[in-house]
Design a protein around this motif. Structure first.
Motif, PDB file in Angstrom:
ATOM      1  N   GLY A 122       0.817  -1.213   0.000  1.00 14.92           N
ATOM      2  CA  GLY A 122       0.000   0.000   0.000  1.00 14.92           C
ATOM      3  C   GLY A 122       0.848   1.260   0.000  1.00 14.92           C
ATOM      4  N   GLY A 123       1.893   1.269   0.802  1.00 13.20           N
ATOM      5  CA  GLY A 123       2.782   2.427   0.855  1.00 13.20           C
ATOM      6  C   GLY A 123       3.559   2.610  -0.435  1.00 13.20           C
ATOM      7  N   ALA A 124       4.026   1.498  -1.022  1.00 10.36           N
ATOM      8  CA  ALA A 124       4.768   1.582  -2.275  1.00 10.36           C
ATOM      9  C   ALA A 124       3.868   2.083  -3.402  1.00 10.36           C
ATOM     10  CB  ALA A 124       5.355   0.219  -2.624  1.00 10.36           C
ATOM     11  N   LEU A 125       2.652   1.571  -3.462  1.00  7.83           N
ATOM     12  CA  LEU A 125       1.715   2.020  -4.488  1.00  7.83           C
ATOM     13  C   LEU A 125       1.362   3.490  -4.305  1.00  7.83           C
ATOM     14  CD1 LEU A 125      -0.083   1.392  -6.908  1.00  7.83           C
ATOM     15  CD2 LEU A 125      -1.861   0.674  -5.306  1.00  7.83           C
ATOM     16  N   ALA A 126       1.206   3.909  -3.061  1.00  6.73           N
ATOM     17  CA  ALA A 126       0.907   5.320  -2.797  1.00  6.73           C
ATOM     18  C   ALA A 126       2.045   6.212  -3.272  1.00  6.73           C
ATOM     19  CB  ALA A 126       0.653   5.529  -1.303  1.00  6.73           C
ATOM     20  N   ARG A 127       3.301   5.799  -3.049  1.00  7.12           N
ATOM     21  CA  ARG A 127       4.447   6.596  -3.519  1.00  7.12           C
ATOM     22  C   ARG A 127       4.478   6.675  -5.029  1.00  7.12           C
ATOM     23  NH1 ARG A 127       8.009   3.659   0.169  1.00  7.12           N
ATOM     24  NH2 ARG A 127       8.858   2.743  -1.716  1.00  7.12           N
ATOM     25  N   VAL A 128       4.174   5.582  -5.710  1.00  2.00           N
ATOM     26  CA  VAL A 128       4.153   5.592  -7.176  1.00  2.00           C
ATOM     27  C   VAL A 128       3.058   6.536  -7.679  1.00  2.00           C
ATOM     28  CG1 VAL A 128       3.692   4.186  -9.223  1.00  2.00           C
ATOM     29  CG2 VAL A 128       5.192   3.318  -7.445  1.00  2.00           C
ATOM     30  N   LEU A 129       1.883   6.469  -7.082  1.00  2.00           N
ATOM     31  CA  LEU A 129       0.777   7.332  -7.505  1.00  2.00           C
ATOM     32  C   LEU A 129       1.065   8.799  -7.215  1.00  2.00           C
ATOM     33  CD1 LEU A 129      -2.322   5.191  -6.489  1.00  2.00           C
ATOM     34  CD2 LEU A 129      -1.411   5.599  -8.775  1.00  2.00           C
ATOM     35  N   VAL A 130       1.612   9.100  -6.053  1.00  2.00           N
ATOM     36  CA  VAL A 130       1.948  10.488  -5.718  1.00  2.00           C
ATOM     37  C   VAL A 130       3.036  10.993  -6.662  1.00  2.00           C
ATOM     38  CG1 VAL A 130       3.010  11.965  -3.946  1.00  2.00           C
ATOM     39  CG2 VAL A 130       1.188  10.366  -3.330  1.00  2.00           C
ATOM     40  N   GLY A 131       4.007  10.135  -6.982  1.00  2.00           N
ATOM     41  CA  GLY A 131       5.054  10.527  -7.924  1.00  2.00           C
ATOM     42  C   GLY A 131       4.504  10.820  -9.304  1.00  2.00           C
ATOM     43  N   ALA A 132       3.575   9.989  -9.764  1.00  2.00           N
ATOM     44  CA  ALA A 132       2.971  10.220 -11.077  1.00  2.00           C
ATOM     45  C   ALA A 132       2.152  11.512 -11.090  1.00  2.00           C
ATOM     46  CB  ALA A 132       2.095   9.037 -11.470  1.00  2.00           C
ATOM     47  N   LEU A 133       1.410  11.756 -10.029  1.00  4.33           N
ATOM     48  CA  LEU A 133       0.646  13.008  -9.936  1.00  4.33           C
ATOM     49  C   LEU A 133       1.575  14.217  -9.913  1.00  4.33           C
ATOM     50  CD1 LEU A 133      -2.176  12.032  -7.416  1.00  4.33           C
ATOM     51  CD2 LEU A 133      -2.419  12.521  -9.861  1.00  4.33           C
ATOM     52  N   ALA A 134       2.674  14.108  -9.190  1.00  6.62           N
ATOM     53  CA  ALA A 134       3.634  15.215  -9.130  1.00  6.62           C
ATOM     54  C   ALA A 134       4.254  15.467 -10.502  1.00  6.62           C
ATOM     55  CB  ALA A 134       4.716  14.907  -8.096  1.00  6.62           C
ATOM     56  N   LYS A 135       4.578  14.390 -11.212  1.00 15.03           N
ATOM     57  CA  LYS A 135       5.158  14.539 -12.548  1.00 15.03           C
ATOM     58  C   LYS A 135       4.220  15.306 -13.464  1.00 15.03           C
ATOM     59  CE  LYS A 135       6.508  11.960 -16.647  1.00 15.03           C
ATOM     60  NZ  LYS A 135       6.928  10.668 -17.187  1.00 15.03           N
TER      61      LYS A 135
END
Length: 121
Positions: A68-81
């Motif tokens: 869950g934490g890893a997926l959240a980091r990937v999603l937040v990173g994609a949104l930031a990009k």
């Protein structure tokens, strides 16, 4: 487990290097039409490169974590990009008055280069 993080970082660095070269060549090609066109291509492609760097820093920066934490980091990173890309596009075209065609070409070149760099061995 740590080698997968290192491999991900190396892959992101390689994609960023290829993007920088491709965007610089695109800007040089647009220099024939004038400085605003070259700057527009740099802005478009640079936004994707900086956004990709930010995405990799967020997604790979936390170390090992539950799913869950890893997926959240990937999603937040994609949104930031994509927030970076959209902000630069609005500033370059809307505020700066740069040619939208060159900005779009810069974005496309950077995205295609990223895809090719990540797909190659």
């Amino acid at each position: 487990m740590l080698t997968s993080f290192a491999a991900g970082r190396r892959l992101a660095q390689r994609a960023l290097a290829w993007q920088a070269v491709a965007v610089a060549l695109t800007a040089l090609a647009f220099l024939v039409k004038g400085w605003p066109w070259a700057l527009a291509a740099l802005a478009g492609g640079g936004s994707v490169a900086v956004g990709g760097w930010l995405h990799s820093a967020i997604a790979l920066g936390g170390g090992a974590a539950p799913a869950g934490g890893a997926l959240a980091r990937v999603l937040v990173g994609a949104l930031a990009k994509w927030a970076v890309v959209l902000a630069v596009l609005v500033l370059a075209v809307g505020v700066g008055g740069l040619p939208p065609v060159a900005v779009g070409v810069g974005v496309i070149v950077a995205l295609v280069t990223q895809m090719l760099a990540m797909a190659s061995r």
